[in-house]
Design a protein around this motif. Structure first.
Motif, PDB file in Angstrom:
ATOM      1  N   SER A  41       0.845  -1.191   0.000  1.00 30.79           N
ATOM      2  CA  SER A  41       0.000   0.000   0.000  1.00 30.79           C
ATOM      3  C   SER A  41       0.882   1.243   0.000  1.00 30.79           C
ATOM      4  O   SER A  41       2.106   1.155   0.105  1.00 30.79           O
ATOM      5  N   PHE A  42       0.236   2.415  -0.112  1.00 29.46           N
ATOM      6  CA  PHE A  42       0.958   3.681  -0.115  1.00 29.46           C
ATOM      7  C   PHE A  42       1.284   4.170   1.294  1.00 29.46           C
ATOM      8  O   PHE A  42       1.840   5.250   1.446  1.00 29.46           O
ATOM      9  N   ALA A  43       0.920   3.398   2.321  1.00 25.97           N
ATOM     10  CA  ALA A  43       1.230   3.805   3.687  1.00 25.97           C
ATOM     11  C   ALA A  43       2.736   3.998   3.837  1.00 25.97           C
ATOM     12  O   ALA A  43       3.531   3.243   3.269  1.00 25.97           O
ATOM     13  N   ASP A  44       3.146   5.022   4.577  1.00 25.76           N
ATOM     14  CA  ASP A  44       4.554   5.363   4.836  1.00 25.76           C
ATOM     15  C   ASP A  44       5.274   5.933   3.618  1.00 25.76           C
ATOM     16  O   ASP A  44       6.488   6.093   3.636  1.00 25.76           O
ATOM     17  N   LEU A  45       4.532   6.209   2.545  1.00 24.25           N
ATOM     18  CA  LEU A  45       5.144   6.882   1.396  1.00 24.25           C
ATOM     19  C   LEU A  45       4.666   8.330   1.385  1.00 24.25           C
ATOM     20  O   LEU A  45       3.469   8.583   1.495  1.00 24.25           O
TER      21      LEU A  45
ATOM     22  N   ALA B  65       4.051  27.024 -11.603  1.00 18.48           N
ATOM     23  CA  ALA B  65       3.997  25.624 -11.195  1.00 18.48           C
ATOM     24  C   ALA B  65       2.763  25.374 -10.343  1.00 18.48           C
ATOM     25  O   ALA B  65       2.303  26.247  -9.608  1.00 18.48           O
ATOM     26  N   ILE B  66       2.219  24.176 -10.464  1.00 16.46           N
ATOM     27  CA  ILE B  66       1.071  23.761  -9.646  1.00 16.46           C
ATOM     28  C   ILE B  66       1.521  22.529  -8.887  1.00 16.46           C
ATOM     29  O   ILE B  66       2.006  21.563  -9.494  1.00 16.46           O
ATOM     30  N   ASP B  67       1.411  22.550  -7.561  1.00 14.13           N
ATOM     31  CA  ASP B  67       1.847  21.366  -6.825  1.00 14.13           C
ATOM     32  C   ASP B  67       0.884  21.028  -5.693  1.00 14.13           C
ATOM     33  O   ASP B  67       0.052  21.842  -5.299  1.00 14.13           O
ATOM     34  N   PHE B  68       0.987  19.799  -5.227  1.00 12.41           N
ATOM     35  CA  PHE B  68       0.234  19.375  -4.048  1.00 12.41           C
ATOM     36  C   PHE B  68       0.857  18.107  -3.490  1.00 12.41           C
ATOM     37  O   PHE B  68       1.574  17.386  -4.190  1.00 12.41           O
ATOM     38  N   SER B  69       0.621  17.873  -2.207  1.00 11.80           N
ATOM     39  CA  SER B  69       1.104  16.661  -1.554  1.00 11.80           C
ATOM     40  C   SER B  69      -0.046  15.684  -1.401  1.00 11.80           C
ATOM     41  O   SER B  69      -1.207  16.086  -1.346  1.00 11.80           O
ATOM     42  N   LEU B  70       0.307  14.408  -1.334  1.00 12.14           N
ATOM     43  CA  LEU B  70      -0.729  13.398  -1.084  1.00 12.14           C
ATOM     44  C   LEU B  70      -0.964  13.277   0.415  1.00 12.14           C
ATOM     45  O   LEU B  70      -0.026  13.400   1.206  1.00 12.14           O
ATOM     46  N   ASP B  71      -2.207  13.052   0.782  1.00 10.70           N
ATOM     47  CA  ASP B  71      -2.513  12.844   2.194  1.00 10.70           C
ATOM     48  C   ASP B  71      -1.921  11.509   2.640  1.00 10.70           C
ATOM     49  O   ASP B  71      -1.559  10.663   1.820  1.00 10.70           O
ATOM     50  N   GLU B  72      -1.871  11.317   3.955  1.00 12.30           N
ATOM     51  CA  GLU B  72      -1.375  10.047   4.470  1.00 12.30           C
ATOM     52  C   GLU B  72      -2.363   8.936   4.104  1.00 12.30           C
ATOM     53  O   GLU B  72      -3.574   9.112   4.188  1.00 12.30           O
ATOM     54  N   CYS B  73      -1.826   7.820   3.652  1.00 12.27           N
ATOM     55  CA  CYS B  73      -2.678   6.698   3.240  1.00 12.27           C
ATOM     56  C   CYS B  73      -2.980   5.801   4.436  1.00 12.27           C
ATOM     57  O   CYS B  73      -2.067   5.324   5.106  1.00 12.27           O
ATOM     58  N   THR B  74      -4.276   5.566   4.693  1.00 10.87           N
ATOM     59  CA  THR B  74      -4.670   4.752   5.849  1.00 10.87           C
ATOM     60  C   THR B  74      -5.430   3.489   5.421  1.00 10.87           C
ATOM     61  O   THR B  74      -5.979   2.774   6.258  1.00 10.87           O
ATOM     62  N   VAL B  75      -5.483   3.240   4.104  1.00  9.10           N
ATOM     63  CA  VAL B  75      -6.186   2.052   3.595  1.00  9.10           C
ATOM     64  C   VAL B  75      -5.207   1.223   2.764  1.00  9.10           C
ATOM     65  O   VAL B  75      -4.193   1.743   2.298  1.00  9.10           O
TER      66      VAL B  75
END
Length: 446
Positions: free
Chosen positions: A366-370, A383-393
């Motif tokens: 899964s994407f957890a810890d990434l 530039a347009i940027d954003f971070s991914l939220d923490e993955c909990t699934v």
């Protein structure tokens, strides 16, 4: 690995490495201004041109010597990183200034600001400087890498500016594209009113009074001509960060109407697994061969649909449909430039919608810890940027951004949506079903 060294302002230390990562970090705190790292490559204290400024809107120096890697968000801190390859620094460059700017407030509201230099190869910390005395500053020179007797050193500087990144940049000779350049337009019509009184004596020498009037227009273009070259070259300091509360932006409003739109996915595996004990070794091994794939579902204006991905060697093309091209597969994320894809905006009218997504090909369940950052960099524009939220699934596929054609203007929508495939269903089928693409899928390899 050498002992880490926390420096005092004004002190210097040798940098015995072929390449370094320069990390500008702060504590993650709600309401704190965003902090952006930048670098200026100097010759005798000044840049040679705007190209010697490396920051979020100009992420790589032409020589390859300095590269802006982008943001990483961890639970306790936010970092912005630059990579400096000393082997590629042009001989004429004698100093590389490392700066930080605050977006949305002053550095007095930023806690735990630091700059850290590590060996890019081994990860060993070579230097660290903590800035603790900020108040009203909106930009800082945190440190500088400089050449002394053929060897590179790092000096802790800690010099603040209350004029932001713009003031700092112009101080070193950067020409900045400012929105304030529009107000000077109204005074121009008033200029002819003043010259009308001055030409009065001249007509006495020349019979006709109207003759001086045509002289005025040729004089005005003369000053305009030197201004024209800088107008094309100035760097744009504006940027857009998409959030849950402000998830979408028009590319046209950011100046992104032509050329290539570069999509970059960068990621980092959290290296400290607190409280995992015996599971630590297994977790590190699980991420050792992590392979993320950047992909895109597309639908053209004529109704054709498809996918761009490394699986099945469907790398696409920039010069023919779908006008989307995926770079070579990257397996490191944080250690290089991540996964990159380009979209040809010169053919944007032929695109109906594009969904950028990422899958885990191998190395994790899964994407957890990434911690991943997505940056869309138009060839012309902010530039347009954003971070991914923490993955909990237990997700192996994540929708990153949806680009939609609205009457010729492309709108970028932050999705950051983790999906969990049903047993036996591929990540591609899962994302297709979630966004109603309606394609037929067959197993593929890369």
């Amino acid at each position: 690995m050498g002992a880490s060294m926390t420096m005092q302002k004004g002190t210097n230390v040798a940098v015995p490495a072929g390449a370094v990562r320069v990390e500008v970090g702060r504590h993650a705190a709600p309401g704190a201004p965003d902090v952006d790292a930048s670098a200026l490559l100097l010759v005798a204290g000044k840049v040679r041109s705007d190209a010697d400024f490396v920051f979020y809107n100009q992420p790589a120096h032409a020589s390859g010597a300095v590269r802006h890697e982008g943001k990483r968000t961890a639970p306790d801190r936010v970092t912005d990183t630059l990579v400096v390859d000393f082997g590629k620094v042009e001989p004429v460059i004698d100093r590389i200034v490392v700066a930080a700017s605050a977006d949305g407030g002053t550095f007095g509201r930023v806690s735990g600001l630091y700059v850290r230099v590590t060996d890019a190869a081994s990860g060993a910390e070579l230097a660290r400087f903590d800035s603790t005395d900020a108040t009203v500053e909106t930009a800082f020179i945190l440190g500088e890498l400089y050449l002394r007797q053929g060897a590179w050193k790092f000096r802790a500087v800690g010099q603040g500016y209350s004029t932001g990144l713009e003031g700092l940049a112009t101080d070193f000779g950067i020409s900045v594209d400012e929105p304030q350049q529009t107000p000077p337009a109204p005074p121009v019509p008033q200029a002819p009113a003043a010259p009308v009184t001055q030409p009065q004596p001249r007509p006495a020498a020349q019979a006709p009074a109207p003759a001086p009037v045509p002289v005025a227009p040729p004089v005005t273009p003369a000053p305009v001509t030197p201004v024209a070259p800088p107008a094309a070259a100035p760097v744009r300091l504006t940027k857009v960060t998409l959030t849950k509360s402000a998830p979408s932006v028009s590319l046209a409003k950011q100046g992104g109407t032509s050329g290539a739109l570069r999509v970059n996915l960068n990621w980092e595996v959290r290296k400290q697994f607190k409280g995992w004990g015996a599971k630590l070794g297994r977790a590190v091994a699980m991420h050792a061969d992590l392979d993320l794939d950047l992909c895109a579902l597309y639908e053209l204006a004529d109704g054709r649909k498809g996918v761009v991905q490394s699986l099945g060697n469907a790398f696409g093309s920039l010069t023919r449909p779908p006008f989307i091209h995926l770079d070579a597969d990257d397996r490191t994320g944080a250690l290089s430039t991540g996964e990159n894809m380009s979209i040809n905006l010169d053919h944007k009218d032929l695109l109906r919608r594009v969904l950028i997504f990422v899958t885990i090909y191998e190395g994790a369940r899964s994407f957890a810890d990434l911690h991943a950052t997505v940056t869309l960099q138009p060839q012309n524009g902010a530039a347009i940027d954003f971070s991914l939220d923490e993955c909990t699934v237990p997700s192996t596929v994540c929708a990153l951004a949806l680009i939609t054609n609205n009457g010729g203007d492309l709108t970028v929508q932050r999705e950051a949506r983790y999906l969990v495939p049903d047993r036996g269903v591929s990540p591609q089928r899962t994302i297709d079903a979630a966004y109603g693409w309606g394609m037929n899928w067959t197993p593929g390899r890369k």
